[in-house]
Design a protein around this motif. Structure first.
Motif, PDB file in Angstrom:
ATOM      1  N   ASP A  86      53.318  -8.833  -6.448  1.00  0.00           N
ATOM      2  CA  ASP A  86      52.430  -7.704  -6.150  1.00  0.00           C
ATOM      3  C   ASP A  86      53.155  -6.370  -6.021  1.00  0.00           C
ATOM      4  O   ASP A  86      52.893  -5.594  -5.088  1.00  0.00           O
ATOM      5  N   GLY A  87      54.046  -6.059  -6.922  1.00  0.00           N
ATOM      6  CA  GLY A  87      54.719  -4.765  -6.911  1.00  0.00           C
ATOM      7  C   GLY A  87      55.657  -4.562  -5.730  1.00  0.00           C
ATOM      8  O   GLY A  87      55.955  -3.428  -5.359  1.00  0.00           O
ATOM      9  N   SER A  88      56.138  -5.650  -5.170  1.00  0.00           N
ATOM     10  CA  SER A  88      57.030  -5.562  -4.018  1.00  0.00           C
ATOM     11  C   SER A  88      58.360  -4.916  -4.403  1.00  0.00           C
ATOM     12  O   SER A  88      58.808  -5.000  -5.540  1.00  0.00           O
ATOM     13  N   SER A  89      58.986  -4.268  -3.431  1.00  0.00           N
ATOM     14  CA  SER A  89      60.303  -3.670  -3.676  1.00  0.00           C
ATOM     15  C   SER A  89      61.418  -4.564  -3.133  1.00  0.00           C
ATOM     16  O   SER A  89      62.544  -4.111  -2.952  1.00  0.00           O
ATOM     17  N   ASN A  90      61.092  -5.841  -2.901  1.00  0.00           N
ATOM     18  CA  ASN A  90      62.107  -6.783  -2.423  1.00  0.00           C
ATOM     19  C   ASN A  90      63.266  -6.902  -3.402  1.00  0.00           C
ATOM     20  O   ASN A  90      64.411  -7.099  -2.993  1.00  0.00           O
ATOM     21  N   TRP A  91      62.993  -6.782  -4.685  1.00  0.00           N
ATOM     22  CA  TRP A  91      64.046  -6.882  -5.695  1.00  0.00           C
ATOM     23  C   TRP A  91      65.088  -5.784  -5.516  1.00  0.00           C
ATOM     24  O   TRP A  91      66.274  -6.016  -5.715  1.00  0.00           O
ATOM     25  N   MET A  92      64.619  -4.588  -5.119  1.00  0.00           N
ATOM     26  CA  MET A  92      65.543  -3.479  -4.945  1.00  0.00           C
ATOM     27  C   MET A  92      66.444  -3.717  -3.723  1.00  0.00           C
ATOM     28  O   MET A  92      67.657  -3.505  -3.794  1.00  0.00           O
ATOM     29  N   ILE A  93      65.866  -4.172  -2.647  1.00  0.00           N
ATOM     30  CA  ILE A  93      66.636  -4.469  -1.434  1.00  0.00           C
ATOM     31  C   ILE A  93      67.641  -5.575  -1.721  1.00  0.00           C
ATOM     32  O   ILE A  93      68.819  -5.472  -1.365  1.00  0.00           O
ATOM     33  N   PHE A  94      67.181  -6.627  -2.388  1.00  0.00           N
ATOM     34  CA  PHE A  94      68.053  -7.739  -2.747  1.00  0.00           C
ATOM     35  C   PHE A  94      69.210  -7.262  -3.619  1.00  0.00           C
ATOM     36  O   PHE A  94      70.377  -7.611  -3.376  1.00  0.00           O
ATOM     37  N   SER A  95      68.928  -6.440  -4.619  1.00  0.00           N
ATOM     38  CA  SER A  95      69.968  -5.942  -5.537  1.00  0.00           C
ATOM     39  C   SER A  95      70.989  -5.087  -4.804  1.00  0.00           C
ATOM     40  O   SER A  95      72.197  -5.224  -5.026  1.00  0.00           O
ATOM     41  N   ILE A  96      70.528  -4.210  -3.941  1.00  0.00           N
ATOM     42  CA  ILE A  96      71.439  -3.334  -3.200  1.00  0.00           C
ATOM     43  C   ILE A  96      72.334  -4.155  -2.278  1.00  0.00           C
ATOM     44  O   ILE A  96      73.553  -3.961  -2.247  1.00  0.00           O
ATOM     45  N   VAL A  97      71.749  -5.096  -1.550  1.00  0.00           N
ATOM     46  CA  VAL A  97      72.539  -5.937  -0.643  1.00  0.00           C
ATOM     47  C   VAL A  97      73.559  -6.756  -1.429  1.00  0.00           C
ATOM     48  O   VAL A  97      74.725  -6.850  -1.050  1.00  0.00           O
ATOM     49  N   TYR A  98      73.138  -7.318  -2.554  1.00  0.00           N
ATOM     50  CA  TYR A  98      74.054  -8.116  -3.372  1.00  0.00           C
ATOM     51  C   TYR A  98      75.200  -7.269  -3.908  1.00  0.00           C
ATOM     52  O   TYR A  98      76.368  -7.676  -3.850  1.00  0.00           O
ATOM     53  N   LEU A  99      74.898  -6.081  -4.420  1.00  0.00           N
ATOM     54  CA  LEU A  99      75.948  -5.215  -4.970  1.00  0.00           C
ATOM     55  C   LEU A  99      76.911  -4.745  -3.880  1.00  0.00           C
ATOM     56  O   LEU A  99      78.115  -4.646  -4.123  1.00  0.00           O
ATOM     57  N   ILE A 100      76.405  -4.480  -2.691  1.00  0.00           N
ATOM     58  CA  ILE A 100      77.281  -4.090  -1.581  1.00  0.00           C
ATOM     59  C   ILE A 100      78.212  -5.248  -1.219  1.00  0.00           C
ATOM     60  O   ILE A 100      79.425  -5.063  -1.068  1.00  0.00           O
ATOM     61  N   LEU A 101      77.663  -6.444  -1.079  1.00  0.00           N
ATOM     62  CA  LEU A 101      78.481  -7.615  -0.743  1.00  0.00           C
ATOM     63  C   LEU A 101      79.501  -7.908  -1.840  1.00  0.00           C
ATOM     64  O   LEU A 101      80.663  -8.227  -1.548  1.00  0.00           O
ATOM     65  N   LEU A 102      79.098  -7.775  -3.081  1.00  0.00           N
ATOM     66  CA  LEU A 102      80.017  -8.000  -4.197  1.00  0.00           C
ATOM     67  C   LEU A 102      81.148  -6.978  -4.179  1.00  0.00           C
ATOM     68  O   LEU A 102      82.326  -7.333  -4.320  1.00  0.00           O
ATOM     69  N   SER A 103      80.801  -5.721  -3.964  1.00  0.00           N
ATOM     70  CA  SER A 103      81.823  -4.665  -3.922  1.00  0.00           C
ATOM     71  C   SER A 103      82.806  -4.881  -2.783  1.00  0.00           C
ATOM     72  O   SER A 103      84.025  -4.772  -2.971  1.00  0.00           O
ATOM     73  N   ILE A 104      82.300  -5.196  -1.600  1.00  0.00           N
ATOM     74  CA  ILE A 104      83.173  -5.428  -0.444  1.00  0.00           C
ATOM     75  C   ILE A 104      84.094  -6.604  -0.697  1.00  0.00           C
ATOM     76  O   ILE A 104      85.293  -6.536  -0.423  1.00  0.00           O
ATOM     77  N   SER A 105      83.552  -7.686  -1.248  1.00  0.00           N
ATOM     78  CA  SER A 105      84.386  -8.872  -1.474  1.00  0.00           C
ATOM     79  C   SER A 105      85.478  -8.598  -2.505  1.00  0.00           C
ATOM     80  O   SER A 105      86.609  -9.057  -2.348  1.00  0.00           O
ATOM     81  N   LEU A 106      85.170  -7.828  -3.537  1.00  0.00           N
ATOM     82  CA  LEU A 106      86.183  -7.528  -4.549  1.00  0.00           C
ATOM     83  C   LEU A 106      87.258  -6.588  -4.011  1.00  0.00           C
ATOM     84  O   LEU A 106      88.448  -6.771  -4.293  1.00  0.00           O
ATOM     85  N   VAL A 107      86.862  -5.594  -3.231  1.00  0.00           N
ATOM     86  CA  VAL A 107      87.850  -4.693  -2.632  1.00  0.00           C
ATOM     87  C   VAL A 107      88.767  -5.481  -1.701  1.00  0.00           C
ATOM     88  O   VAL A 107      89.993  -5.333  -1.742  1.00  0.00           O
ATOM     89  N   LEU A 108      88.190  -6.338  -0.859  1.00  0.00           N
ATOM     90  CA  LEU A 108      89.007  -7.169   0.032  1.00  0.00           C
ATOM     91  C   LEU A 108      89.957  -8.054  -0.754  1.00  0.00           C
ATOM     92  O   LEU A 108      91.128  -8.214  -0.385  1.00  0.00           O
ATOM     93  N   HIS A 109      89.463  -8.632  -1.824  1.00  0.00           N
ATOM     94  CA  HIS A 109      90.281  -9.512  -2.646  1.00  0.00           C
ATOM     95  C   HIS A 109      91.521  -8.793  -3.170  1.00  0.00           C
ATOM     96  O   HIS A 109      92.647  -9.278  -3.024  1.00  0.00           O
ATOM     97  N   PHE A 110      91.319  -7.626  -3.745  1.00  0.00           N
ATOM     98  CA  PHE A 110      92.448  -6.926  -4.353  1.00  0.00           C
ATOM     99  C   PHE A 110      93.367  -6.303  -3.311  1.00  0.00           C
ATOM    100  O   PHE A 110      94.580  -6.226  -3.528  1.00  0.00           O
ATOM    101  N   LYS A 111      92.829  -5.880  -2.164  1.00  0.00           N
ATOM    102  CA  LYS A 111      93.684  -5.367  -1.092  1.00  0.00           C
ATOM    103  C   LYS A 111      94.561  -6.489  -0.536  1.00  0.00           C
ATOM    104  O   LYS A 111      95.756  -6.298  -0.304  1.00  0.00           O
ATOM    105  N   GLU A 112      93.975  -7.663  -0.303  1.00  0.00           N
ATOM    106  CA  GLU A 112      94.750  -8.799   0.201  1.00  0.00           C
ATOM    107  C   GLU A 112      95.825  -9.214  -0.791  1.00  0.00           C
ATOM    108  O   GLU A 112      96.952  -9.523  -0.409  1.00  0.00           O
ATOM    109  N   LYS A 113      95.459  -9.221  -2.057  1.00  0.00           N
ATOM    110  CA  LYS A 113      96.414  -9.597  -3.091  1.00  0.00           C
ATOM    111  C   LYS A 113      97.567  -8.588  -3.163  1.00  0.00           C
ATOM    112  O   LYS A 113      98.730  -8.967  -3.312  1.00  0.00           O
ATOM    113  N   ALA A 114      97.243  -7.310  -3.026  1.00  0.00           N
ATOM    114  CA  ALA A 114      98.273  -6.274  -3.054  1.00  0.00           C
ATOM    115  C   ALA A 114      99.225  -6.426  -1.865  1.00  0.00           C
ATOM    116  O   ALA A 114     100.450  -6.314  -2.030  1.00  0.00           O
TER     117      ALA A 114
END
Length: 131
Positions: A86-114
């Motif tokens: 029904d035209g919900s904006s749940n997809w937008m919230i889900f996408s933003i949360v997922y992209l934030i979590l993905l970005s944080i995990s990748l930054v942590l990964h490369f900082k730890e590796k460095a």
């Protein structure tokens, strides 16, 4: 966009030569090196082996980050109904949360590796100089 090494270069380049050793980056690295120099060779080798293990285990973070979409794919129909009903904006919230979590995990990964690489290089340098 050139990375931390270039930022360090630009920061140090702007400092008077006599103040370069006082830079936060160099003081931190010097403190790590000073600590490792206090240890005997066998202890340094054991620490090195442990760091290698930790460095190789860091790869779990991106695996989890990239596995989430595959897990969600298993639940595609119920998830699609939830996100787009029904035209919900749940997809937008889900996408933003997922992209934030993905970005944080990748930054942590490369900082730890460095940081693991910094410790490994310092230990190898000390062991090489001693031998």
């Amino acid at each position: 966009m050139r990375g931390d090494a270039h930022k360090l270069y630009l920061q140090l380049k702007e400092m008077p030569v006599e103040d370069i050793k006082k830079s936060q980056y160099l003081r931190e690295t010097a403190a790590i090196k000073a600590f490792y120099q206090l240890l005997d060779n066998e202890t340094l080798r054991l620490i090195y082996f442990q760091i290698v293990k930790e460095k190789n285990g860091i790869g779990i973070i991106p695996i989890f980050a990239t596995a989430i979409p595959w897990l969600l794919f298993l639940f595609a129909n119920p998830l699609e109904n939830f996100l787009f009903h029904d035209g919900s904006s749940n997809w937008m919230i889900f996408s933003i949360v997922y992209l934030i979590l993905l970005s944080i995990s990748l930054v942590l990964h490369f900082k730890e590796k460095a940081w693991a690489n910094v410790h490994m290089e310092i230990i190898q340098d000390i062991l090489t100089r001693r031998n």
